[in-house]
Design an enzyme around this catalytic site. Sequence first.
Site, PDB file in Angstrom:
ATOM      1  N   ARG A  47      61.866  52.196 -78.718  1.00  0.00           N
ATOM      2  CA  ARG A  47      64.121  52.021 -79.490  1.00  0.00           C
ATOM      3  C   ARG A  47      64.154  53.643 -78.200  1.00  0.00           C
ATOM      4  NH1 ARG A  47      66.276  55.060 -83.299  1.00  0.00           N
ATOM      5  NH2 ARG A  47      64.424  55.079 -84.702  1.00  0.00           N
ATOM      6  N   TYR A  99      87.107  38.197 -72.157  1.00  0.00           N
ATOM      7  CA  TYR A  99      86.441  37.842 -73.318  1.00  0.00           C
ATOM      8  C   TYR A  99      86.661  37.008 -74.871  1.00  0.00           C
ATOM      9  CZ  TYR A  99      81.807  36.005 -76.155  1.00  0.00           C
ATOM     10  OH  TYR A  99      81.093  35.917 -76.490  1.00  0.00           O
ATOM     11  N   ASP A 171      84.336  44.680 -66.767  1.00  0.00           N
ATOM     12  CA  ASP A 171      83.139  43.816 -67.367  1.00  0.00           C
ATOM     13  C   ASP A 171      83.135  43.371 -66.008  1.00  0.00           C
ATOM     14  OD1 ASP A 171      81.819  41.695 -67.699  1.00  0.00           O
ATOM     15  OD2 ASP A 171      82.674  41.572 -69.865  1.00  0.00           O
ATOM     16  N   LYS A 196      74.014  36.822 -68.817  1.00  0.00           N
ATOM     17  CA  LYS A 196      74.842  34.621 -68.266  1.00  0.00           C
ATOM     18  C   LYS A 196      73.742  35.259 -66.436  1.00  0.00           C
ATOM     19  CE  LYS A 196      78.039  34.327 -70.925  1.00  0.00           C
ATOM     20  NZ  LYS A 196      77.537  36.191 -72.144  1.00  0.00           N
TER      21      LYS A 196
END
Length: 351
Positions: A47, A99, A171, A196
């Site tokens: 983690r 988005y 972004d 993406k």
Amino acid sequence: MKFNTKAIHGGQHHDPSTGAVMPPVYQTSTFVQTSPGQPIGDYEYSRASNPTRTALEHALASIENGNRALAFSSGLAATDCILRSFKAGDEVIAMDDLYGGTYRMFTRIYKDSGIKFHFVDMNDLEKFQSLINGNTKMVWVETPTNPLMKLADIQEIAKITKSKNILFAVDNTFATPYLQKPLDLGADIVMHSATKYLGGHSDVIAGALIVKDGVLGEQLHFQQFATGATLGPMDSFLVLRGIKTLHLRMQRHCENGQKIAEFLDNHPKIKTVYYPGLVNHPFHEIAKKQMSGFGGMVSFTFVSGKKEEAITFLEKLKVFTLAESLGGVESLANHPALMTHASIPEEKEKK
């Protein structure tokens, strides 16, 4: 080192234990310690860090010209990590076209946290500056935006945010670092939905943050470590593999996007085409200024303006696949209002 070389070699080294050219998938949750608090190497618990994820993060930092990168379980997890740094009373100024998942997070998940969000046309710099006050902690933009392909001038916004000591996050999912490097233009944080273009094969969900400032990077890493939104080793491997061909894929995406946009722009049934590579696009000059190409995303509307015509069109596609997401090697098409942006209120859509 030029971008094409960075995509393959940037921040990468062969595996020290085996000499493997590609970083192995370290599918382990924990690492041996010789004494309490004394691990054999640099890793204790996945983690906090994992060798495969570290290899991906080094690659991400390299292609964005950053000094620190963090890989997350999704783009929204990366966005959430930033927002967790703020408290009640803080304010965020965001672009007015976002988005749908980002808008949902800003307006619904954080609506009761006391953080205030303003949405504004970032090309109206006078209006944007009028919203800045002593509580403003961050400016958030997408450029190009999803789905209307609006652009914002990163350099001009960065001049303002730096003068006010405000974080500036971009972004960069639609452009990718192949076409645009926000950190070089003055941004403080770059976010990606690595699902993406970076992954590029529609087989992974991932997100990323990249920064130049080491202190900011450490603060974000603490948030990530403490909340646990990390990317697993197999997914890290898949994104790292995708980055190896990012330059080739983006070049072809740009070529195909331009041809489709030009075809649609001359079609009698199409009203408006949103693609920054068209000279009639309202932000074409900004695109030429800060991007090295115009990308593979194209949006358009029909002359009729009827939702039913758009739905029929999508249902009859043969080569394109009707599905959410973008950036894979296959061609996808969707209806944002009914799919990716379904959480945007109808009255806001019409604006």
